[in-house]
Design a protein around this motif. Sequence first.
Motif, PDB file in Angstrom:
ATOM      1  N   PHE A 116       0.758  -0.900  -0.099  1.00 46.88           N
ATOM      2  CA  PHE A 116      -0.011   0.055  -0.036  1.00 46.88           C
ATOM      3  C   PHE A 116       0.856   1.083  -0.003  1.00 46.88           C
ATOM      4  CE2 PHE A 116      -2.739  -3.317   2.043  1.00 46.88           C
ATOM      5  CZ  PHE A 116      -3.591  -2.995   1.341  1.00 46.88           C
ATOM      6  N   LEU A 117       0.526   2.155  -1.042  1.00 48.92           N
ATOM      7  CA  LEU A 117       1.424   3.427  -1.057  1.00 48.92           C
ATOM      8  C   LEU A 117       0.335   4.545  -0.922  1.00 48.92           C
ATOM      9  CD1 LEU A 117       3.645   2.429  -4.082  1.00 48.92           C
ATOM     10  CD2 LEU A 117       4.349   2.400  -1.606  1.00 48.92           C
ATOM     11  N   GLY A 118       0.390   5.634  -0.217  1.00 51.89           N
ATOM     12  CA  GLY A 118      -0.534   6.818  -0.148  1.00 51.89           C
ATOM     13  C   GLY A 118      -0.023   7.851   0.292  1.00 51.89           C
ATOM     14  N   GLU A 119      -0.847   8.893   0.383  1.00 57.56           N
ATOM     15  CA  GLU A 119      -0.460  10.360   0.963  1.00 57.56           C
ATOM     16  C   GLU A 119      -1.193  10.517   2.514  1.00 57.56           C
ATOM     17  OE1 GLU A 119      -2.402  13.421   1.448  1.00 57.56           O
ATOM     18  OE2 GLU A 119      -4.096  12.245   0.926  1.00 57.56           O
ATOM     19  N   THR A 120      -0.472  10.999   3.383  1.00 58.29           N
ATOM     20  CA  THR A 120      -0.832  11.135   4.657  1.00 58.29           C
ATOM     21  C   THR A 120      -1.205  12.489   5.208  1.00 58.29           C
ATOM     22  OG1 THR A 120       1.231  11.184   5.440  1.00 58.29           O
ATOM     23  CG2 THR A 120       0.441   9.170   5.272  1.00 58.29           C
ATOM     24  N   SER A 121      -1.538  13.353   4.005  1.00 59.83           N
ATOM     25  CA  SER A 121      -1.820  14.900   4.536  1.00 59.83           C
ATOM     26  C   SER A 121      -2.769  14.916   5.707  1.00 59.83           C
ATOM     27  CB  SER A 121      -2.289  15.598   3.254  1.00 59.83           C
ATOM     28  OG  SER A 121      -3.427  15.217   2.871  1.00 59.83           O
ATOM     29  N   LYS A 122      -3.755  14.007   5.938  1.00 60.47           N
ATOM     30  CA  LYS A 122      -4.877  14.045   6.884  1.00 60.47           C
ATOM     31  C   LYS A 122      -4.310  13.130   8.023  1.00 60.47           C
ATOM     32  CE  LYS A 122      -8.207  15.906   3.729  1.00 60.47           C
ATOM     33  NZ  LYS A 122      -9.676  15.769   3.035  1.00 60.47           N
ATOM     34  N   ALA A 123      -3.561  12.592   8.094  1.00 58.06           N
ATOM     35  CA  ALA A 123      -3.420  11.496   9.013  1.00 58.06           C
ATOM     36  C   ALA A 123      -2.695  11.878  10.411  1.00 58.06           C
ATOM     37  CB  ALA A 123      -2.039  10.625   8.480  1.00 58.06           C
ATOM     38  N   HIS A 124      -3.278  10.997  11.533  1.00 57.79           N
ATOM     39  CA  HIS A 124      -2.930  11.493  12.770  1.00 57.79           C
ATOM     40  C   HIS A 124      -1.299  11.558  12.875  1.00 57.79           C
ATOM     41  CE1 HIS A 124      -7.030  11.211  14.803  1.00 57.79           C
ATOM     42  NE2 HIS A 124      -7.153  10.434  13.838  1.00 57.79           N
ATOM     43  N   ILE A 125      -0.616  10.677  12.356  1.00 58.65           N
ATOM     44  CA  ILE A 125       0.647  10.753  12.409  1.00 58.65           C
ATOM     45  C   ILE A 125       1.293  10.874  11.028  1.00 58.65           C
ATOM     46  CG2 ILE A 125       2.814   9.287  12.969  1.00 58.65           C
ATOM     47  CD1 ILE A 125       1.242   7.737  14.744  1.00 58.65           C
ATOM     48  N   PRO A 126       1.886  12.144  10.696  1.00 53.82           N
ATOM     49  CA  PRO A 126       2.242  12.494   9.177  1.00 53.82           C
ATOM     50  C   PRO A 126       3.420  11.298   8.865  1.00 53.82           C
ATOM     51  CG  PRO A 126       2.255  14.564  10.448  1.00 53.82           C
ATOM     52  CD  PRO A 126       2.020  13.177  11.583  1.00 53.82           C
ATOM     53  N   GLY A 127       3.066  10.661   7.581  1.00 55.95           N
ATOM     54  CA  GLY A 127       4.070   9.523   7.352  1.00 55.95           C
ATOM     55  C   GLY A 127       3.638   8.217   7.619  1.00 55.95           C
ATOM     56  N   GLU A 128       2.559   8.148   8.249  1.00 59.07           N
ATOM     57  CA  GLU A 128       2.205   6.441   8.567  1.00 59.07           C
ATOM     58  C   GLU A 128       0.596   6.490   8.538  1.00 59.07           C
ATOM     59  OE1 GLU A 128       3.425   5.297  12.338  1.00 59.07           O
ATOM     60  OE2 GLU A 128       5.344   6.273  12.215  1.00 59.07           O
ATOM     61  N   PHE A 129       0.049   5.424   8.231  1.00 57.30           N
ATOM     62  CA  PHE A 129      -1.258   5.111   8.161  1.00 57.30           C
ATOM     63  C   PHE A 129      -1.557   4.501   9.499  1.00 57.30           C
ATOM     64  CE2 PHE A 129      -0.161   3.244   3.659  1.00 57.30           C
ATOM     65  CZ  PHE A 129      -0.434   4.329   3.171  1.00 57.30           C
ATOM     66  N   THR A 130      -2.712   5.024   9.892  1.00 52.92           N
ATOM     67  CA  THR A 130      -3.273   4.797  11.225  1.00 52.92           C
ATOM     68  C   THR A 130      -4.621   4.064  11.002  1.00 52.92           C
ATOM     69  OG1 THR A 130      -2.421   6.566  12.591  1.00 52.92           O
ATOM     70  CG2 THR A 130      -4.348   5.588  13.663  1.00 52.92           C
ATOM     71  N   TYR A 131      -4.910   2.723  11.345  1.00 50.33           N
ATOM     72  CA  TYR A 131      -5.957   1.914  11.219  1.00 50.33           C
ATOM     73  C   TYR A 131      -6.919   2.206  12.329  1.00 50.33           C
ATOM     74  CZ  TYR A 131      -3.282   0.236   6.951  1.00 50.33           C
ATOM     75  OH  TYR A 131      -2.741   0.311   5.887  1.00 50.33           O
ATOM     76  N   PHE A 132      -8.120   2.007  11.961  1.00 49.27           N
ATOM     77  CA  PHE A 132      -9.147   1.984  13.144  1.00 49.27           C
ATOM     78  C   PHE A 132      -9.989   0.462  12.897  1.00 49.27           C
ATOM     79  CE2 PHE A 132      -8.039   6.033  12.787  1.00 49.27           C
ATOM     80  CZ  PHE A 132      -7.736   6.828  13.704  1.00 49.27           C
TER      81      PHE A 132
END
Length: 362
Positions: A116-132
Amino acid sequence: MDFDLSPRSAQQLFDGEGGSYHTWSSSEFPLLAEEKVGAGRLVLQPRGFALPHYADSSKLGYVLQGSDGIVGMVLPNSSEEVVLRLKKGDVIPVPPGALSWWYNNGDHSEEVVIVFLGETSKAHIPGEFTYFFLSGGLGTMGGFSTEFISRAYKMNEKEASKLAKSQTGILLIKLEPGIRMPHPNMEIGEKMVYNIDAALPDVDVRGGGVFKALTAARFPFLEEAGLSVNRVKLEANAMYSPSYTADGTFQVFYVARGTGRVQVVGIGGKRVLDTKIQAGQLLVVPRFFAVAQIADSEGMEFVSILPGKSRAVEEFASKKSVWNALSPIVSQVALSVTPEFEEFFKSNMQKTAILIPPTNYI
């Protein structure tokens, strides 16, 4: 900008009977946070099941391996689950907030592997995917008190406790034999999954390799993720010639196979990276920096993503080169060369594409 651009391998975050998940941490790879990009790799063993979840980032999944993958997805503002089949070469966009589960429907030993590759401009931790996760040891259900669960689902506290805490697995579990998951919808699958490996190439150079670009114009569902993707296969010792993004966005490369060498040139003409790169590694190229790669003797394959609906990449050393757009006299004085050498320089570029065969190729 002073970051270590060295390509990085993923770190294992979870490993169990159902499979494993690997990630690139922004604390170990600060450039991810700077460029607001994230990456992860999911490995599903046969009957491996990734529990239903949603994430805070927009991303693309690219299937590196396997032919029996299944994904179920509920898009934002939709009350309908869509079930899709996945196989090697498939690209699937995953919009932020989309609920999804992932499953290896195979009964044999073949893993399903997805990067998986993506952008994290709205992520809780910039540069990482956070999963719920909806359920399991890290699930939202278990986070609420039994009082709240019982009120929400109209059941007593014993039933509420059972609902919230029966599933003790984390991230990935292995399903028992005989459990039949929903059947993929092949008609909808054609609109939401695109096999870039099977697509016709945009550039095909004998001895150089194959280049494929996928944008929303060709695959409209990509617009949901706001990303575009490139797939490059370099032949032995071939070159992916120098280029840069002209719209102020990053480039991210994941090496799917083979090895090679990469150079990146940044501010002030400084070569900020000159190193080996190999399968399983991630390369992040900062905005406006120029990058070029040369495959080793076994060749090299990689996928890359760029933000936006269209590909905004400028080339330096092909017939589409920005040099060719300049007037001859401008190139001549900029390079401080004779008119004859300027003509020689540009005539050589007219013979090449973004993929360049080795010098000794006949």
